[in-house]
Design an enzyme around this catalytic site. Structure first.
Site, mmCIF file in Angstrom:
data_model
loop_
_atom_site.group_PDB
_atom_site.id
_atom_site.type_symbol
_atom_site.label_atom_id
_atom_site.label_comp_id
_atom_site.label_asym_id
_atom_site.label_seq_id
_atom_site.Cartn_x
_atom_site.Cartn_y
_atom_site.Cartn_z
ATOM 1 N N GLU A 86 0.833 -1.198 0.000
ATOM 2 C CA GLU A 86 0.000 0.000 0.000
ATOM 3 C C GLU A 86 0.872 1.255 0.000
ATOM 4 O O GLU A 86 2.089 1.180 0.207
ATOM 5 C CB GLU A 86 -0.909 0.004 1.224
ATOM 6 C CG GLU A 86 -0.157 0.082 2.540
ATOM 7 C CD GLU A 86 -0.964 0.687 3.657
ATOM 8 O OE1 GLU A 86 -1.226 1.901 3.591
ATOM 9 O OE2 GLU A 86 -1.316 -0.048 4.603
ATOM 10 N N LYS A 221 -4.659 -2.470 13.967
ATOM 11 C CA LYS A 221 -4.032 -1.359 14.685
ATOM 12 C C LYS A 221 -4.545 -1.314 16.115
ATOM 13 O O LYS A 221 -5.746 -1.396 16.373
ATOM 14 C CB LYS A 221 -4.317 -0.035 13.971
ATOM 15 C CG LYS A 221 -3.692 0.057 12.580
ATOM 16 C CD LYS A 221 -3.964 1.417 11.954
ATOM 17 C CE LYS A 221 -3.339 1.530 10.571
ATOM 18 N NZ LYS A 221 -4.050 0.738 9.551
#
Length: 368
Positions: A86, A221
């Protein structure tokens, strides 16, 4: 009653073996043709310039679509291992110049372990799979000026000829379009804390539910609600595996208190899981969660205290939506004196190492 002679038996066996060999050859040829067909359907090599489309990114109907580097397109067409990467982590995940240095180091790690890196971004309205050094540097310097691009934003960024740094969902979309089955990132998005009230749920989760790409990450996360994220992934039908552990990792730390639905211990195990998912045509992705190396694991209590403080600041400043994650990561890094950034860089490199080895194992498995 007719008897079958030994010669008849051998002949029958010979014919059967011929049919098997023909079938195997046909399957192998079909697989190669399928890859090439998939490539030509979505793009031409960036070297194939035309006056109507200077980027050379056109499909058979001549519409602008995806530009792919010649290295990446050659690897895909030959069935060689490729790892998608990404670009949000470059523009929004880290400050300059650490972001550029990390991007180059991650690509180098992928190459060192036998695969071809394919960083994904939208440059001047053209989706690109495989960035050159100049494009990487441009994204790094522009930083937050580049639009953070999830699946919902792709059409708008392309239509406005803007620059877009792809998130997990957008990168998965483009990887799937061009036939890259393995994608490495830092950590995926998920259900935000208090998400049951705000309905703030990352599009990464729904993308995993509908796009057959394996995502290698350090879990979710840690600023997010991990138990609810795992529940949401289960609802989406996403296979979640932990790498060499029974516990789902928590990004900055190795443990989250949540048991992983399944476990893989080697790149070959992971490749078999991905291959089965592809062969069955389930249509959903796979999340393979790799714990951060122990020597880089940050203190759980230090990180959690910083997260709570950052969340409170975000609420006071009314920072919501896709602006929240970059803000929280930046503040957590500041509040931990840079410890979280160092951990973030270490875990991304480790994910690249593991992801490249999985891609290599998968490529070998697919040609057998």
């Amino acid at each position: 009653m007719k008897t079958v002679s030994t010669v008849d038996t051998h002949c029958s066996g010979f014919q059967l073996e011929k049919r098997k060999m023909a079938s195997s050859s046909s399957s192998s040829s079909s697989s190669a043709l399928s890859r090439i067909s998939n490539l030509s359907r979505h793009f031409h090599s960036p070297d194939s310039k035309t006056s109507d489309n200077p980027q050379g990114a056109i499909d058979a109907l001549g519409r602008g679509l995806i530009k792919i580097s010649s290295e990446v397109s050659a690897a895909i067409s030959r069935g060689h291992p490729v790892v998608a990467l990404e670009s949000t982590i470059i523009s929004h995940g880290m400050p300059y110049p650490q972001n550029l240095e990390t991007a180059k180091e991650v690509e180098a790690m992928v190459r060192k372990n036998g695969a071809v890196p394919a960083t994904v971004a939208i440059i001047d309205g053209t989706p690109c799979v495989g960035l050159n050094e100049e494009e990487l540097e441009r994204l790094s310097i522009l930083g937050n000026q580049v639009q953070k691009t999830a699946r919902r934003d792709i059409a708008q960024v392309v239509a406005s000829r803007g620059n877009g740094a792809t998130t997990v969902s957008a990168t998965m979309f483009f990887a799937s379009k061009v036939g890259i089955p393995v994608f490495v990132t830092g950590g995926i998005g998920g259900v935000h804390r208090h998400g049951e009230q705000t309905m703030d749920i990352s599009s990464d989760l729904t993308e995993l539910g509908r796009t057959p790409v394996a995502v290698i990450s350090a879990g979710v996360k840690s600023i997010l609600d991990i138990p609810r994220t795992l529940e949401y992934l289960e609802t989406q039908g996403v296979c979640v595996a932990a790498y060499r552990t029974n516990e789902f990792p928590a990004f900055f730390t190795e443990t989250s208190g949540c048991k992983a639905p399944c476990r893989v211990d080697t790149p070959e195990d992971a490749a078999k899981l991905i291959d089965a998912n592809m062969n069955l045509g389930l249509g959903s992705g796979i999340l393979i969660a790799v714990p951060i190396p122990n020597e880089h694991s940050a203190s759980g209590s230090l990180i959690e205290n910083a997260i709570q403080s950052a969340l409170q600041e975000a609420r006071e400043k009314n920072i919501v939506g896709n602006a929240e994650t970059p803000f929280l990561l930046k503040r957590v890094n500041e509040l931990t004196g840079g410890a979280s950034l160092a951990s973030n860089i270490a875990l991304v490199k480790n994910n690249a190492l593991v992801g490249a080895r999985i891609a290599v194992a998968l490529a070998k498995l697919r040609v057998q």
